[in-house]
Scaffold this active site. Structure first.
Site, short mmCIF file in Angstrom:
data_model
loop_
_atom_site.label_atom_id
_atom_site.label_comp_id
_atom_site.label_asym_id
_atom_site.label_seq_id
_atom_site.Cartn_x
_atom_site.Cartn_y
_atom_site.Cartn_z
N ASP A 30 51.22 65.24 -1.77
CA ASP A 30 52.24 66.04 -1.09
C ASP A 30 51.58 67.05 -0.14
O ASP A 30 50.49 67.54 -0.41
CB ASP A 30 53.10 66.76 -2.13
N ARG A 48 53.45 69.92 5.99
CA ARG A 48 53.07 71.33 6.11
C ARG A 48 51.67 71.47 6.71
O ARG A 48 51.41 72.37 7.50
CB ARG A 48 53.13 72.01 4.73
N HIS A 82 50.69 62.68 8.17
CA HIS A 82 50.66 61.42 7.40
C HIS A 82 49.40 60.60 7.76
O HIS A 82 48.78 60.00 6.90
CB HIS A 82 51.91 60.59 7.67
N TRP A 104 63.56 57.18 1.96
CA TRP A 104 64.38 56.58 3.03
C TRP A 104 65.30 57.62 3.66
O TRP A 104 65.82 57.41 4.75
CB TRP A 104 65.24 55.42 2.49
N LEU A 147 37.74 48.91 -9.35
CA LEU A 147 38.94 49.77 -9.38
C LEU A 147 40.20 49.00 -8.98
O LEU A 147 40.16 48.17 -8.07
CB LEU A 147 38.74 50.92 -8.37
N ARG A 198 56.40 69.57 -9.90
CA ARG A 198 57.39 68.60 -10.41
C ARG A 198 56.84 67.19 -10.32
O ARG A 198 55.87 66.93 -9.61
CB ARG A 198 58.73 68.76 -9.69
C1 FPP Z 1 54.38 63.80 1.19
O1 FPP Z 1 54.12 64.76 2.19
C2 FPP Z 1 53.87 62.53 1.56
C3 FPP Z 1 54.62 61.39 1.68
C4 FPP Z 1 56.06 61.31 1.48
C5 FPP Z 1 54.05 60.13 2.03
C6 FPP Z 1 52.66 59.90 1.52
C7 FPP Z 1 51.98 59.18 2.59
C8 FPP Z 1 50.71 59.35 2.94
C9 FPP Z 1 49.72 60.18 2.22
C10 FPP Z 1 50.20 58.67 4.13
C11 FPP Z 1 50.18 57.21 3.98
C12 FPP Z 1 49.33 56.80 2.86
C13 FPP Z 1 48.84 55.59 2.77
C14 FPP Z 1 48.01 55.25 1.60
C15 FPP Z 1 49.07 54.58 3.82
P1 FPP Z 1 55.35 65.47 2.87
O2 FPP Z 1 55.65 64.76 4.11
O3 FPP Z 1 56.48 65.55 1.89
O4 FPP Z 1 54.74 66.88 3.13
P2 FPP Z 1 55.54 68.26 3.13
O5 FPP Z 1 55.96 68.50 1.70
O6 FPP Z 1 54.50 69.23 3.57
O7 FPP Z 1 56.68 68.13 4.07
#
Ligand code: FPP
Length: 226
Positions: free
Chosen positions: A13, A17, A30, A63, A125, A179
């Site tokens: 997460d 940010r 991302h 989504w 792994l 959480r």
């Molecule tokens: C949460 O950060 C992250 C996600 C919902 C997607 C996780 C995806 C990646 C780490 C990139 C893709 C990974 C791979 C392995 C291809 P957020 O967007 O909720 O961050 P925020 O809480 O700061 O808004």
């Protein structure tokens, strides 16, 4: 005390940010987050104590994000899998997705299947990406599958019908929130939980090593006494 972190699961997460701190679009976060996923996977593949790494890449709830962000994540996932295949093979990593893949485009499903097949012989792994994954959805799909047999469901039969059959030892969440967000609900029953304020794009091997050494000192009783 020397617990082995056989199965590590991570809620990645904080991408959005982190991108804000760089005055960039969320998608930049991302992209950088996918690089962190690669670094952490490579580290885990070189640590023989760790057998499985499950990364929460896209939840059943994701989504709801803006259409453009969802489209970006889908493209990023496809690009990531295609790009990482040589590294999976080089590091003997088996790729095993969990989640309901049927919601993805046929092109993405094909890429996922190709990487699964191409790495099926790997014995190191297991990198498991949670894709269109939700813990409740996983349990419901398993129960419905078992219901077709009309025999009583046991903890073992339910466990075996899940997408991910391996208990989590160490569950890490980056990004400061405390959480579980519908991640590996069944498998995390006795997981040790570690939360860090570090945003996922800035998470690194040093921090993971520190968490693992803290994990090793924990007395795990699994409801019993020592
Ligand atoms: C949460 O950060 C992250 C996600 C919902 C997607 C996780 C995806 C990646 C780490 C990139 C893709 C990974 C791979 C392995 C291809 P957020 O967007 O909720 O961050 P925020 O809480 O700061 O808004």
């Amino acid at each position: 005390m020397n617990n082995l972190p056989t199965h590590i699961a991570i809620i990645m997460d904080g991408n959005g940010r982190w991108a804000e701190t760089q005055k960039k679009n969320r998608t930049f976060g991302h992209e950088k987050g996918s690089e962190t996923a690669r670094l952490i996977t490579t580290y885990c593949s070189g640590n023989s104590e760790i057998q499985r790494l499950t990364l929460y890449a896209f939840s059943t709830e994701n989504w709801k994000r803006p259409k453009l962000e969802v489209e970006f994540l889908m493209k990023l996932l496809e690009k990531y899998l295609k790009r990482e295949l040589p590294a999976y093979l080089e590091n003997n990593i088996r790729f095993e997705p969990i989640g309901d893949l049927s919601a993805f485009s046929s092109s993405l499903q094909k890429t996922i299947k190709n990487v699964c097949n191409a790495t099926a012989h790997c014995t190191g792994l297991i990198q498991s990406l949670a894709l269109n994954y939700g813990g409740r959805d996983e349990i419901l799909r398993a129960v419905n599958k078992l219901n077709e047999n009309q025999t009583p469901i046991t903890a073992q039969s339910l466990n075996n019908a899940l997408d991910s059959v391996s208990d989590v030892d160490l569950l890490i969440r980056t990004g400061g929130d405390h959480r579980i967000s519908n991640f590996l609900l069944w498998q995390s029953a006795y997981a040790e939980l570690f939360f860090t304020d570090t945003l996922w794009p800035e998470f690194n091997v040093d921090e993971l090593e520190k968490i693992i050494s803290q994990f090793k000192k924990v007395e795990r009783r699994f409801g019993g006494v020592n």
